[in-house]
Enzyme design. Sequence first.
Site, PDB file in Angstrom:
ATOM      1  N   SER A   1      40.375  44.924  32.514  1.00  0.00           N
ATOM      2  CA  SER A   1      41.219  44.141  33.426  1.00  0.00           C
ATOM      3  C   SER A   1      42.390  44.968  33.946  1.00  0.00           C
ATOM      4  O   SER A   1      42.200  45.962  34.608  1.00  0.00           O
ATOM      5  CB  SER A   1      41.679  42.865  32.723  1.00  0.00           C
ATOM      6  OG  SER A   1      42.346  42.017  33.613  1.00  0.00           O
TER       7      SER A   1
ATOM      8  N   ASP B   1      39.345  44.315  38.050  1.00  0.00           N
ATOM      9  CA  ASP B   1      38.036  43.653  37.964  1.00  0.00           C
ATOM     10  C   ASP B   1      37.966  42.416  38.853  1.00  0.00           C
ATOM     11  O   ASP B   1      36.998  41.662  38.811  1.00  0.00           O
ATOM     12  CB  ASP B   1      37.663  43.329  36.516  1.00  0.00           C
ATOM     13  CG  ASP B   1      38.584  42.320  35.862  1.00  0.00           C
ATOM     14  OD1 ASP B   1      39.796  42.368  36.145  1.00  0.00           O
ATOM     15  OD2 ASP B   1      38.111  41.494  35.060  1.00  0.00           O
TER      16      ASP B   1
ATOM     17  N   ASP C   1      43.390  42.361  40.871  1.00  0.00           N
ATOM     18  CA  ASP C   1      43.428  43.341  39.784  1.00  0.00           C
ATOM     19  C   ASP C   1      42.114  44.118  39.745  1.00  0.00           C
ATOM     20  O   ASP C   1      41.178  43.795  40.498  1.00  0.00           O
ATOM     21  CB  ASP C   1      43.751  42.656  38.448  1.00  0.00           C
ATOM     22  CG  ASP C   1      42.650  41.739  37.944  1.00  0.00           C
ATOM     23  OD1 ASP C   1      41.783  41.348  38.756  1.00  0.00           O
ATOM     24  OD2 ASP C   1      42.653  41.398  36.751  1.00  0.00           O
TER      25      ASP C   1
ATOM     26  N   ASP D   1      39.360  39.474  39.056  1.00  0.00           N
ATOM     27  CA  ASP D   1      39.303  38.072  38.623  1.00  0.00           C
ATOM     28  C   ASP D   1      40.672  37.400  38.765  1.00  0.00           C
ATOM     29  O   ASP D   1      40.781  36.188  38.680  1.00  0.00           O
ATOM     30  CB  ASP D   1      38.764  37.932  37.191  1.00  0.00           C
ATOM     31  CG  ASP D   1      39.621  38.612  36.140  1.00  0.00           C
ATOM     32  OD1 ASP D   1      40.549  39.366  36.498  1.00  0.00           O
ATOM     33  OD2 ASP D   1      39.358  38.404  34.935  1.00  0.00           O
TER      34      ASP D   1
END
Length: 578
Positions: free
Chosen positions: A145, A306, A304, A308
Site C-alpha cells: 500500500s 495500489d 496510493d 485502493d
Amino acid sequence: MENYRKAYEEWLEDPYFDEATKEELRGIAEDEGEIRERFYTELEFGTAGLRGIIGAGTNRMNQYVVQRATQGLANYIFSLGRKDQGVAIAYDSRRMSPEFADFAALCLAANGIKAYVFESLRPTPELSFAVRMLGCTAGINITASHNPPEYNGYKVYWEDGAQITPPHDTGIMAEVKKVPGYTAAKTMDKAAAMEAGLYEVIGAKVDDAFIGELKSLVLHPEAIAAESKNLNIVYTPLHGTGNIPVRRVLSELGFENVHVVKEQELPDGEFPTVSYPNPEADEAFDLGLKLAKEIDADLVLATDPDADRLGVRVKDSKTGEYHTLTGNMSGCLLADYEIGQKKALQGLPEDGVLIKTIVTTNMADAIAKYYGTGLIEVLTGFKYIGQQILNFEKTGKGTYLFGFEESYGCLIGTHARDKDAIVASMALAEAAAFYKAQGKTLWDAMIELYERYGYYKDDIKSITLKGIEGLQKIQEIMDTLRKNPPAEIGGYKVTSVRDYKADTIQDTATGEVKPTGLPSSNVLYYDLTDDAWLCVRPSGTEPKVKFYYGIKGTSLEDADAKSQALGAQVLEMINGML
C-alpha cells in the site's frame, strides 16, 4: 526465535537458499543488532497477510517467506477440497512485486493449483474483481500500500473478493505455521507450469470487464456530457497502479481535461518525489497542487500505489484556495451524493444500508438517519465491510448502498469487495460535474453537508514504536488504559467505554454492561459528551498506536478549535504513558 544467531547461520549454510541471499547476509556478519532484527522472529502471517521490510531473513519480505506463506495457503485450499478453482494474483509497482507474484504463482502451480497472474501491475480493486470474475477460490495481492519504499507485502483474498476474515484467516494462519521451515515450500519451473496449464497470464479481458462495471455505476451521465469540457481535473497515481485505469475510465466517460502530474505518472518503486506515497500526507499533493494552480483545476485527485485509497483537494471558487478533503469528508461527500441521487432517481430500497467502521466519522450516522437508511458499524478494515455485503447476498436481507472508512477508502457498487480508488475517482469527477452544472463546487457541496448534518471534525494522532521494545510498549499502553479507564478526556466526560477485546460496552453512569456484537479486536473506544469520541488501537500493518477522535462543532472555526484542543489533550495523555 530465541536463537537468532543459529537461524542466521542456517540460512548461510543451507544449499536451499540462493547465493544472492547468502551474500546479503554475509554483508551484515559484523552487525549483531541487524542479525538479531532480521532473525529474532518470523515475519508473522497475520489477518492482513504479510507486510515487512524487503531483505534476507525470517523477519523480512523475501522469496522464501512468500513461498512458505503460499505453501500454507495451498495446504488450506487442499484441506477444503477447493484446488480446482485457481488463485488470481496481482502486484503493484514496488520493488520485488513482480518477482514475489511469480514465486507465489509457481508454488501454487507446484501444488497443482492454477495461478492466474496479471501481465503487469494492477490496482487492488481489480484483483478483488478478478477473483470473482474468474471464479477463483482465492486471490493474492503483492503490495505494501502506502508504506515507505523498503517495504512490501502479501494480502490474501477469498472467493467473494474480500480480504480474508474468520474462519479463513485463522485457518490459513494455522496452515502457514504448520509448514516445517522455509525449505518445505514446493516450486516448479515457469515454462513447465505454463505448459501444464497451471500458470495463465491475464490482462485485457479482465480490464475491460472491470472498467465496464465501473461505468455502469454512473448516475448522471447528462451532467458529465454537459460539463466535461468545463471541468479541470489534476490526477497523480503517485508512481503506482492507478495511472492507466483512472485515466481510461475518465476518458471513456467523456472527461476531456484530465491533467496527469508528469513527475509522478510512471510506476516507480522508489517513489522518488515523496518520502512515502500516502495520499493522506500533504507532500503527496505538492506537485499536483502546483499543476492545479497553473491550469486552474477544479479538483486534484491522488491514488496510493495500489489504488485502493484516494486523496482529494477541491477548489474554493470564492477564495481560490484548495481545501483538503480528509477520508471522512470525501467519504461523506460521496455517501451523500450516491445515496441522495439514487433516492432522487429511483428511490431507495427499504433494506438499504450504509456501512462504516468504528473509527469513521459520526457524520455517516447523520447521513443514514437523514435518508432513512440502515447503518452498520464494523471493525476497522475494509474486509469487514466486504463481509457485510457477502452476508446480504447469503441471507437476501440488506442492500448495500455505500461503505467507507476514515483512511481514504470507499466502495461504490459491489463489483469489488475492497476499497476502490478507481471508482471513487470516477464518482468524485461525476459529482463535480453534477454540482458544476448547478453552479457549485465540491467545496460548496461539502459546506452544504456541514450545514445540514453538523460541523463534524475527525482526526488522528499516532506514535511509532519500532522493534521488540516498541511492541512491548504498545502492549503496555493498551494494558494501562484497560486497567485505568479515564473518566474524562480533554474536558469531555466519558459516557461509555467499549472494549472490543473483552466484547463489552460499559455505561459509566449506570455500570450496565452489554456486548459490542463485533469480533474480538484489541481496540478501546470512549463515547464522550457533546457527540465527541476517542478510539485507541494498535495498527495492524505498522509499529504504531493510533488515537482516533472526533468532535461536533457549530461552524468550521468552532470545529477546528475543538478538534485542536482535544488533539492536544490526547497527545498529553499519550506522553504521560511513555
